[in-house]
Scaffold this motif. Sequence first.
Motif, PDB file in Angstrom:
ATOM      1  N   UNK A 166      63.154 -29.577  44.076  1.00 49.51           N
ATOM      2  CA  UNK A 166      63.419 -28.849  45.490  1.00 49.51           C
ATOM      3  C   UNK A 166      62.156 -27.624  45.430  1.00 49.51           C
ATOM      4  N   UNK A 167      62.402 -26.906  44.252  1.00 48.31           N
ATOM      5  CA  UNK A 167      61.401 -25.614  44.037  1.00 48.31           C
ATOM      6  C   UNK A 167      60.127 -26.022  44.162  1.00 48.31           C
ATOM      7  N   UNK A 168      59.513 -27.187  43.185  1.00 49.18           N
ATOM      8  CA  UNK A 168      58.440 -27.709  43.265  1.00 49.18           C
ATOM      9  C   UNK A 168      57.738 -27.983  44.639  1.00 49.18           C
ATOM     10  N   UNK A 169      58.575 -28.719  45.191  1.00 51.45           N
ATOM     11  CA  UNK A 169      57.892 -29.122  46.849  1.00 51.45           C
ATOM     12  C   UNK A 169      58.039 -27.894  47.468  1.00 51.45           C
ATOM     13  N   UNK A 170      58.949 -27.157  47.418  1.00 52.08           N
ATOM     14  CA  UNK A 170      58.956 -25.804  48.342  1.00 52.08           C
ATOM     15  C   UNK A 170      57.866 -24.773  48.148  1.00 52.08           C
ATOM     16  N   UNK A 182      54.142 -37.480  45.705  1.00 49.78           N
ATOM     17  CA  UNK A 182      54.911 -37.356  44.560  1.00 49.78           C
ATOM     18  C   UNK A 182      54.779 -38.246  43.442  1.00 49.78           C
ATOM     19  N   UNK A 183      54.447 -37.916  42.295  1.00 56.44           N
ATOM     20  CA  UNK A 183      54.368 -38.995  41.237  1.00 56.44           C
ATOM     21  C   UNK A 183      55.671 -38.653  40.398  1.00 56.44           C
ATOM     22  N   UNK A 184      56.684 -39.582  40.386  1.00 55.04           N
ATOM     23  CA  UNK A 184      57.782 -39.603  39.844  1.00 55.04           C
ATOM     24  C   UNK A 184      57.968 -40.076  38.396  1.00 55.04           C
ATOM     25  N   UNK A 185      58.930 -39.733  37.496  1.00 49.23           N
ATOM     26  CA  UNK A 185      59.275 -40.440  36.332  1.00 49.23           C
ATOM     27  C   UNK A 185      60.026 -41.793  36.692  1.00 49.23           C
ATOM     28  N   UNK A 186      60.393 -42.358  35.735  1.00 51.49           N
ATOM     29  CA  UNK A 186      61.211 -43.536  35.895  1.00 51.49           C
ATOM     30  C   UNK A 186      62.415 -43.324  36.595  1.00 51.49           C
ATOM     31  N   UNK A 187      62.821 -43.962  37.571  1.00 50.64           N
ATOM     32  CA  UNK A 187      63.498 -43.507  38.747  1.00 50.64           C
ATOM     33  C   UNK A 187      64.991 -44.162  38.136  1.00 50.64           C
ATOM     34  N   UNK A 239      46.936 -37.149  49.611  1.00 44.13           N
ATOM     35  CA  UNK A 239      47.491 -36.097  50.271  1.00 44.13           C
ATOM     36  C   UNK A 239      46.693 -34.768  49.989  1.00 44.13           C
ATOM     37  N   UNK A 240      47.136 -33.524  50.457  1.00 44.65           N
ATOM     38  CA  UNK A 240      46.362 -32.305  49.936  1.00 44.65           C
ATOM     39  C   UNK A 240      47.231 -31.650  48.827  1.00 44.65           C
ATOM     40  N   UNK A 241      48.348 -32.139  48.613  1.00 44.35           N
ATOM     41  CA  UNK A 241      49.046 -31.750  47.230  1.00 44.35           C
ATOM     42  C   UNK A 241      49.979 -32.649  46.610  1.00 44.35           C
ATOM     43  N   UNK A 242      50.152 -32.444  45.219  1.00 40.89           N
ATOM     44  CA  UNK A 242      51.014 -33.343  44.629  1.00 40.89           C
ATOM     45  C   UNK A 242      52.074 -32.739  43.769  1.00 40.89           C
ATOM     46  N   UNK A 243      53.400 -33.144  43.845  1.00 41.81           N
ATOM     47  CA  UNK A 243      54.385 -32.749  42.920  1.00 41.81           C
ATOM     48  C   UNK A 243      54.419 -33.982  41.749  1.00 41.81           C
ATOM     49  N   UNK A 244      54.081 -33.532  40.556  1.00 42.74           N
ATOM     50  CA  UNK A 244      53.979 -34.440  39.573  1.00 42.74           C
ATOM     51  C   UNK A 244      55.161 -34.144  38.574  1.00 42.74           C
ATOM     52  N   UNK A 245      55.950 -35.174  38.320  1.00 35.41           N
ATOM     53  CA  UNK A 245      57.388 -34.865  38.068  1.00 35.41           C
ATOM     54  C   UNK A 245      57.611 -34.439  36.389  1.00 35.41           C
ATOM     55  N   UNK A 246      56.355 -34.339  35.634  1.00 35.80           N
ATOM     56  CA  UNK A 246      56.142 -33.608  34.262  1.00 35.80           C
ATOM     57  C   UNK A 246      54.830 -33.087  34.094  1.00 35.80           C
ATOM     58  N   UNK A 270      48.235 -29.256  42.657  1.00 35.29           N
ATOM     59  CA  UNK A 270      49.254 -30.103  41.902  1.00 35.29           C
ATOM     60  C   UNK A 270      50.174 -28.933  40.923  1.00 35.29           C
ATOM     61  N   UNK A 271      51.402 -29.433  41.257  1.00 31.14           N
ATOM     62  CA  UNK A 271      52.231 -28.850  40.615  1.00 31.14           C
ATOM     63  C   UNK A 271      53.137 -29.573  39.532  1.00 31.14           C
TER      64      UNK A 271
END
Length: 335
Positions: A166-170, A182-187, A239-246, A270-271
């Motif tokens: 949440x903090x990353x996307x916010x 968003x690039x997630x890890x193995x869900x 997109x203009x921004x990415x949350x990458x999960x690690x 990128x975050x």
Amino acid sequence: MATMKDIAKLAGVSTSTVSHVINKSRFVSEEISERVNKAAQELNYTPSALARSLKVNRTKTIGMLVTTSTNPFFGEVVKGVERSCYQQGYSLILCNTEGDNQRMRESIITLLQKRVDGLILMCSSLEGERIDVFDKYPDIPVVVMDWGPMLFTSDKIQDNSLRGGYMAAKHLIEAGHKHIGCITGPLVKHQAQMRYEGYKRALNESNLEFNANWIIEADFECEGGYSAFNAMFDKGPLPTALFVSNDMMAMGVINAANEKGIKIPEQLSIIGYDDIQISKFMTPALTTIHQPKYRLGKAAVEALLNKLDGGQTDSQVVQLEPTLIERNTVVAPQS
């Protein structure tokens, strides 16, 4: 190798007196203690750790299992565990599972047979599975780290990944971004799912659209981030921004973006997540969510020792809170 009998003979005292001096289990006069210690020194006597462990039913060792990975996150957590063990007078036996379920089960059995005082498990490959061998060792405390639901009794140490996602996307939203992927890890893994849920919660709160082309599942490794970005690129406008999960995947994303001439952060913010040590030395330095890796390791050891000392009987969950680390990969979207 010298024994207590050898010391007793040289010092002219009984074996039981030597035992009391060595183990400090009963008062012995200063003069006799000095004779015993001098004899022990002359004979290069070293107390048997095995014999002591059998007597007190403690080996002063902790076993830890981790899944082998190129991600330095694991090494930084292990460092916290090892240092905490050392400070508490314990030794650490570390086993790598190579992501193999059978190897993990065999390693657990081996560690229990070596009479470790407790176990720390950092292997999500058995998330939600039952480990029957623990039924045979009900008094051995177990602490797991970053797992989801478990079918055996243990304490749990975890990062609040829902809040971290949440903090990353916010942070990206507050920077002015409205098109966020968003690039997630193995869900199938609990922490990857929670980070993704946090991302979705932040976008929902701000009434931002979800574009399926901007959500890619990967594997928490550099290669996974690299491949995920290329797959996203092939699907159309980015997109203009990415949350990458690690952070490891973020490194792969930055590499792939550079190959395609996409400037970070001017064209793509990128975050990452974890705040591994190398993240601040990347170019540009990575904005990320800090996971308290050393404290995760320290908390795991403290939880085990608390159980061993009888201070905690019920299973507990210790949740450590993430923090935002602002560096150079997030800027406002270019108009």
